[in-house]
Enzyme design. Sequence first.
Site, PDB file in Angstrom:
ATOM      1  NE  ARG A   1      -2.308   0.827   3.644  1.00  0.00           N
ATOM      2  CZ  ARG A   1      -3.155   0.482   4.607  1.00  0.00           C
ATOM      3  NH1 ARG A   1      -4.459   0.545   4.387  1.00  0.00           N
ATOM      4  NH2 ARG A   1      -2.709   0.055   5.760  1.00  0.00           N
TER       5      ARG A   1
ATOM      6  NE  ARG B   1      -1.909   3.330   7.711  1.00  0.00           N
ATOM      7  CZ  ARG B   1      -3.101   2.785   7.914  1.00  0.00           C
ATOM      8  NH1 ARG B   1      -4.086   3.015   7.056  1.00  0.00           N
ATOM      9  NH2 ARG B   1      -3.320   2.001   8.940  1.00  0.00           N
TER      10      ARG B   1
HETATM   11  P1  AP5 Z   1      -7.287  -0.324   2.273  1.00  0.00           P
HETATM   12  O1  AP5 Z   1      -8.567   0.001   1.604  1.00  0.00           O
HETATM   13  O2  AP5 Z   1      -6.341   0.766   2.577  1.00  0.00           O
HETATM   14  O3  AP5 Z   1      -7.577  -1.232   3.578  1.00  0.00           O
HETATM   15  P2  AP5 Z   1      -8.240  -0.864   4.958  1.00  0.00           P
HETATM   16  O4  AP5 Z   1      -9.239  -1.927   5.266  1.00  0.00           O
HETATM   17  O5  AP5 Z   1      -8.683   0.545   5.004  1.00  0.00           O
HETATM   18  O6  AP5 Z   1      -6.975  -1.136   5.898  1.00  0.00           O
HETATM   19  P3  AP5 Z   1      -6.288  -0.229   7.000  1.00  0.00           P
HETATM   20  O7  AP5 Z   1      -4.881  -0.766   7.135  1.00  0.00           O
HETATM   21  O8  AP5 Z   1      -6.463   1.232   6.742  1.00  0.00           O
HETATM   22  O9  AP5 Z   1      -7.112  -0.636   8.234  1.00  0.00           O
HETATM   23  P4  AP5 Z   1      -6.780  -0.490   9.666  1.00  0.00           P
HETATM   24  O10 AP5 Z   1      -8.086  -0.818  10.236  1.00  0.00           O
HETATM   25  O11 AP5 Z   1      -5.616  -1.305  10.158  1.00  0.00           O
HETATM   26  O12 AP5 Z   1      -6.226   1.025   9.818  1.00  0.00           O
HETATM   27  P5  AP5 Z   1      -6.909   2.373  10.336  1.00  0.00           P
HETATM   28  O13 AP5 Z   1      -6.350   3.478   9.536  1.00  0.00           O
HETATM   29  O14 AP5 Z   1      -8.364   2.214  10.440  1.00  0.00           O
HETATM   30  O15 AP5 Z   1      -6.543  -1.431   1.366  1.00  0.00           O
HETATM   31  C1  AP5 Z   1      -5.272  -1.944   1.724  1.00  0.00           C
HETATM   32  C2  AP5 Z   1      -4.418  -2.149   0.464  1.00  0.00           C
HETATM   33  O16 AP5 Z   1      -5.010  -3.170  -0.343  1.00  0.00           O
HETATM   34  C3  AP5 Z   1      -4.314  -0.912  -0.452  1.00  0.00           C
HETATM   35  O17 AP5 Z   1      -3.040  -0.869  -1.005  1.00  0.00           O
HETATM   36  C4  AP5 Z   1      -5.387  -1.157  -1.521  1.00  0.00           C
HETATM   37  O18 AP5 Z   1      -5.022  -0.531  -2.746  1.00  0.00           O
HETATM   38  C5  AP5 Z   1      -5.370  -2.678  -1.636  1.00  0.00           C
HETATM   39  N1  AP5 Z   1      -6.678  -3.271  -1.930  1.00  0.00           N
HETATM   40  C6  AP5 Z   1      -7.886  -2.897  -1.399  1.00  0.00           C
HETATM   41  N2  AP5 Z   1      -8.874  -3.681  -1.890  1.00  0.00           N
HETATM   42  C7  AP5 Z   1      -8.289  -4.559  -2.732  1.00  0.00           C
HETATM   43  C8  AP5 Z   1      -8.798  -5.632  -3.550  1.00  0.00           C
HETATM   44  N3  AP5 Z   1     -10.098  -5.942  -3.567  1.00  0.00           N
HETATM   45  N4  AP5 Z   1      -7.907  -6.333  -4.278  1.00  0.00           N
HETATM   46  C9  AP5 Z   1      -6.561  -6.027  -4.240  1.00  0.00           C
HETATM   47  N5  AP5 Z   1      -6.033  -5.022  -3.515  1.00  0.00           N
HETATM   48  C10 AP5 Z   1      -6.888  -4.302  -2.760  1.00  0.00           C
HETATM   49  O19 AP5 Z   1      -6.321   2.462  11.814  1.00  0.00           O
HETATM   50  C11 AP5 Z   1      -4.955   2.664  12.060  1.00  0.00           C
HETATM   51  C12 AP5 Z   1      -4.685   2.698  13.543  1.00  0.00           C
HETATM   52  O20 AP5 Z   1      -5.380   3.809  14.144  1.00  0.00           O
HETATM   53  C13 AP5 Z   1      -5.155   1.485  14.357  1.00  0.00           C
HETATM   54  O21 AP5 Z   1      -4.205   0.433  14.319  1.00  0.00           O
HETATM   55  C14 AP5 Z   1      -5.321   2.094  15.732  1.00  0.00           C
HETATM   56  O22 AP5 Z   1      -4.088   2.230  16.384  1.00  0.00           O
HETATM   57  C15 AP5 Z   1      -5.866   3.481  15.436  1.00  0.00           C
HETATM   58  N6  AP5 Z   1      -7.354   3.494  15.408  1.00  0.00           N
HETATM   59  C16 AP5 Z   1      -8.139   3.711  14.307  1.00  0.00           C
HETATM   60  N7  AP5 Z   1      -9.435   3.621  14.641  1.00  0.00           N
HETATM   61  C17 AP5 Z   1      -9.473   3.351  15.965  1.00  0.00           C
HETATM   62  C18 AP5 Z   1     -10.530   3.111  16.889  1.00  0.00           C
HETATM   63  N8  AP5 Z   1     -11.818   3.150  16.504  1.00  0.00           N
HETATM   64  N9  AP5 Z   1     -10.207   2.836  18.160  1.00  0.00           N
HETATM   65  C19 AP5 Z   1      -8.929   2.805  18.567  1.00  0.00           C
HETATM   66  N10 AP5 Z   1      -7.876   3.010  17.764  1.00  0.00           N
HETATM   67  C20 AP5 Z   1      -8.144   3.280  16.461  1.00  0.00           C
HETATM   68 MG    MG Z   2      -8.078   2.269   6.041  1.00  0.00          MG
END
Ligand code: AP5
Ligand code: MG
Length: 207
Positions: free
Chosen positions: A122, A151
């Site tokens: 990504r 990231r």
């Molecule tokens: P992408 O769409 O970016 O995936 P995603 O599901 O959004 O994954 P994230 O890594 O953003 O999820 P996350 O939940 O770990 O992180 P978040 O930012 O929420 O796709 C991933 C990759 O695959 C991309 O390169 C894309 O191009 C590719 N792709 C997508 N679909 C595809 C397909 N069908 N086929 C092939 N390739 C594909 O959270 C980050 C951090 O923030 C957490 O770890 C935590 O510390 C904190 N945080 C966030 N929310 C909270 C909360 N509610 N409570 C507490 N801490 C929180």
């Molecule tokens: Mg995400």
Amino acid sequence: MNLVFLGAPGAGKGTQATRVCEKYRIPHISTGDILRANIQAGTPLGVQAKSLIDRGMLVPDEVVVGLMRDRLAQADCAHGYLLDGFPRTLEQAHALAQFARIDLAIDIAVDPEMVVDRIAGRRMCRCGESYHISMHPSPICDKCGQQLYQRDDDKPETVKARLEVYREQTEPLIGFYREAGVLRTVNGAQEMDRVFADIVGVLDGQH
Ligand code: AP5
Ligand code: MG
């Protein structure tokens, strides 16, 4: 319609949320994006969040719940919204239920092995766009021309911790929303357009 996207790290929540919000003209509310914007801006919340995020751990429930309570009270949320990355624990889901009515929770289901590869490839843009190097080898954003970056929490050891946290703390939300009668599941292992078509099928089937 008030929507929640569930799914492991790398399942495609952000990718699909961007498209769904464009099509249905609702705000895309991603706790991860809000926290990263705070890190970027160097706010006290950003300083607190960075050390947790970089270790793959969750930010405390009361912090994100407070953030979301304020965000959902804003005018642009009056006609629906999509929550991406919130709720992430049962405590957050219970708290959310006190101030919001969730119409549908869509679980984007994927295999853990698949997400490791997706996350490793990504590349992000400061404008919010996200790409995968296999489909977009250029280091420049198509939408705004800025340089793409990786990231900090996408390093393999952090991804492993994020997946463990997901299994322990977030996966139980699937049962929570199933019991509430609002859970739908789409197969996130398909190519992006197919996943999007399935989500649209679920959403349009609601009207
Ligand atoms: P992408 O769409 O970016 O995936 P995603 O599901 O959004 O994954 P994230 O890594 O953003 O999820 P996350 O939940 O770990 O992180 P978040 O930012 O929420 O796709 C991933 C990759 O695959 C991309 O390169 C894309 O191009 C590719 N792709 C997508 N679909 C595809 C397909 N069908 N086929 C092939 N390739 C594909 O959270 C980050 C951090 O923030 C957490 O770890 C935590 O510390 C904190 N945080 C966030 N929310 C909270 C909360 N509610 N409570 C507490 N801490 C929180
Ligand atoms: Mg995400």
